[in-house]
Design an enzyme around this catalytic site. Structure first.
Site, mmCIF file in Angstrom:
data_model
loop_
_atom_site.group_PDB
_atom_site.id
_atom_site.type_symbol
_atom_site.label_atom_id
_atom_site.label_comp_id
_atom_site.label_asym_id
_atom_site.label_seq_id
_atom_site.Cartn_x
_atom_site.Cartn_y
_atom_site.Cartn_z
ATOM 1 N N ASP A 187 0.840 -1.218 0.000
ATOM 2 C CA ASP A 187 0.000 0.000 0.000
ATOM 3 C C ASP A 187 0.871 1.263 0.000
ATOM 4 O O ASP A 187 1.978 1.245 -0.553
ATOM 5 C CB ASP A 187 -0.912 -0.033 1.249
ATOM 6 C CG ASP A 187 -2.249 0.648 0.999
ATOM 7 O OD1 ASP A 187 -2.257 1.880 0.932
ATOM 8 O OD2 ASP A 187 -3.267 -0.056 0.862
ATOM 9 N N HIS A 244 -3.467 6.086 3.763
ATOM 10 C CA HIS A 244 -4.265 4.927 3.356
ATOM 11 C C HIS A 244 -3.733 3.594 3.901
ATOM 12 O O HIS A 244 -4.473 2.799 4.491
ATOM 13 C CB HIS A 244 -4.274 4.916 1.814
ATOM 14 C CG HIS A 244 -5.210 3.955 1.182
ATOM 15 N ND1 HIS A 244 -4.837 2.664 0.846
ATOM 16 C CD2 HIS A 244 -6.500 4.081 0.794
ATOM 17 C CE1 HIS A 244 -5.860 2.051 0.268
ATOM 18 N NE2 HIS A 244 -6.889 2.888 0.231
ATOM 19 N N SER A 408 -11.456 -0.414 -0.309
ATOM 20 C CA SER A 408 -10.132 -0.467 0.322
ATOM 21 C C SER A 408 -10.225 -0.812 1.793
ATOM 22 O O SER A 408 -9.300 -1.386 2.361
ATOM 23 C CB SER A 408 -9.447 0.905 0.228
ATOM 24 O OG SER A 408 -8.882 1.087 -1.033
#
Ligand SMILES: [Ca+2]
Ligand SMILES: [Ca+2]
Ligand SMILES: [Ca+2]
Length: 475
Positions: A187, A244, A408
């Site tokens: 990620d 994220h 996600s």
């Protein structure tokens, strides 16, 4: 695809054929103490006796002379004053019998032998004129903890609505995950200094930190927490501009019950930080592939992939095949559609969710009301399950937490669930784990045509199915 389906159905049928209630001795209940005896004993102990002067006598019956036990309590009419190693008052000509004092008039009788031999001895002992009664020394079991008893102390737990949808508390009463299971987060990086992640970070034990050498010979110098493939250095932390990856990591496994922040779906796990998207959130396929190969080389259990593209890449597909060959699960977000509107990825593929290797497990996102979110992509063939993916609270860079929405977020929730399933029954093979997650999902009418399983994941159902499957090996 047809072969994959048939194999999976067969695997699941093998699991489903295990009767959860069957005991490990093959169900021969006539020669084993029944579990109810212990539970009834516990209940009886919990009942308050209001008549302290109760002198009602206990008459030996067929039940109390039940020969299915190895140990009995013998109550004499008066104290015998024997030492703990005292002798029986009568000789029964059985060498495997042992009588020891409990206190005064109470003795413990151990007998070995066949049911027939034990029945005979019990009848003889009970018939002795100075014996008041004989009863089995019933086994007593602890009362199982209720989910409420293990409410975690993490202050923001109540902000994580999805734990109630997943039935996390009940699932954690079965298993909380394991420090032996590695989940790679491919990620924007993971803030390994975050107080709610630090304890659950994977550490490369084969690498000596900060000596300027590649001690484990994997091509990366001083890679302790993972690697930063965008900057080619050993600091794979996420930035505050692109948190994220830290959010994703916290959903798989923010540490639970540590007085800090939130709780991941698996409160115990080891998180590997593999940063291939930079601080603006941009990444390229070749760096994703390098991250995947790093994870394969370190023999992780799963790789979480909350990212994607509408382009098929032979290089990426081959990397996923290498992971499949190594038995590594590859969780992939179904994608968020265009302009907030999800689409069917059968018609318009989204990768890596649309790759067809057996290990690619794709996840759609649901709302608090258990409907597919408007933005979530879907597919009856390519998307396996749905999971909560709206207003999801988790860790971000720094000592911070944020609410985020997306497939996600739904994907690492399912990855965390896979960790719980694996920890509950480490003997399960990777395809069985995926079957369990699909089959144990809560089937919802609104998801029937949207995902392969027709369901939204349920942690408690999944760990219970994993636990029931333990009996498979005994059959
Ligand atoms: Ca190294
Ligand atoms: Ca080193
Ligand atoms: Ca925590």
């Amino acid at each position: 695809m047809f072969v994959r389906k048939v194999v999976n159905v067969l695997c699941f049928l093998a699991l489903a054929s295990c009767a959860p209630s069957k005991n490990s001795s093959g169900g021969v209940t006539t020669t084993e103490p029944s579990k109810t005896n212990g539970i009834e004993t516990c209940l009886a102990l919990g009942k308050k006796n209001t008549n302290l002067a109760d002198t009602s006598s206990v008459v030996p019956t067929l039940t109390t002379l039940d020969p299915n036990y190895g140990q009995y309590i013998v109550k004499y009419k008066e104290a015998k004053g024997l030492t703990p190693s005292g002798q029986p008052l009568r000789e029964y000509h059985v060498s495997t019998m042992k009588l020891t004092s409990i206190s005064g008039d109470l003795y413990s009788l151990q007998i070995k032998g066949t049911i027939k031999e034990k029945s005979k001895i019990l009848a003889q002992v009970a018939a002795e004129s100075d014996v008041d009664y004989v009863e089995p020394d019933y086994p007593i079991e602890p009362i199982p903890q209720t989910p409420a008893a293990i409410m975690p102390d993490d202050p923001y737990f109540s902000k994580q609505w999805f734990h109630s949808t997943l039935n996390s508390l009940a699932a954690w009463s079965v298993d909380e995950g394991s420090d032996e299971i590695i989940a790679a987060v491919v990620d924007t990086g993971v803030d390994y200094t975050h107080p709610d992640l630090a304890e659950n970070m994977w550490i490369n034990k084969d690498e000596i930190p900060n000596n300027g050498k590649d001690d484990d010979g994997n091509g990366y110098i001083d890679d302790v927490y993972g690697w930063n493939f965008t900057a080619n250095n050993n600091d794979p932390r996420s930035s505050s501009k692109a948190p994220h990856g830290s959010h994703v990591a916290g959903l798989i496994g923010a540490r639970g019950n540590n007085h800090v922040g939130v709780v991941g779906v698996a409160p115990k796990v080891k998180l590997m930080a593999l940063k291939f998207m930079d601080d603006s959130g941009a990444g390229i396929t070749s760096n994703a592939v390098r991250a995947i190969d790093y994870a394969i080389q370190k023999k992780v259990f799963l790789i979480n992939n909350s990212w994607g593209s509408n382009r098929f890449s032979r290089t990426l597909s081959d990397a996923i095949s290498r992971a499949a060959k190594a038995g590594i699960l590859f969780f992939a977000a179904a994608g968020n559609g265009d302009k907030g509107v999800g689409y069917n990825i059968d018609a318009t593929p989204w990768y890596p969710a649309s790759y067809t290797q057996w290990n690619v497990f794709s996840v759609a996102a649901t709302t608090i009301g258990d409907r597919l979110t408007d933005f979530s992509n879907f597919s009856k063939n390519k998307v396996d399950v749905a999971a909560p993916g709206y207003a999801i609270y988790s860790t971000v860079s720094g000592v911070s937490y944020q609410m985020m929405s997306g497939t996600s977020m739904a994907t690492p929730i399912v990855a965390g669930l896979a960790v719980l399933v694996k920890a509950t029954n480490p003997d399960l093979d990777p395809t069985q784990i995926l079957n369990i997650i699909r089959e144990s999902s809560d089937k919802l009418p609104t998801l029937q045509d949207k995902v392969r399983s027709g369901g939204r994941v349920d942690s408690y159902n999944a760990v219970m199915l994993a636990r029931a499957s333990k009996n498979c090996a005994l059959q």
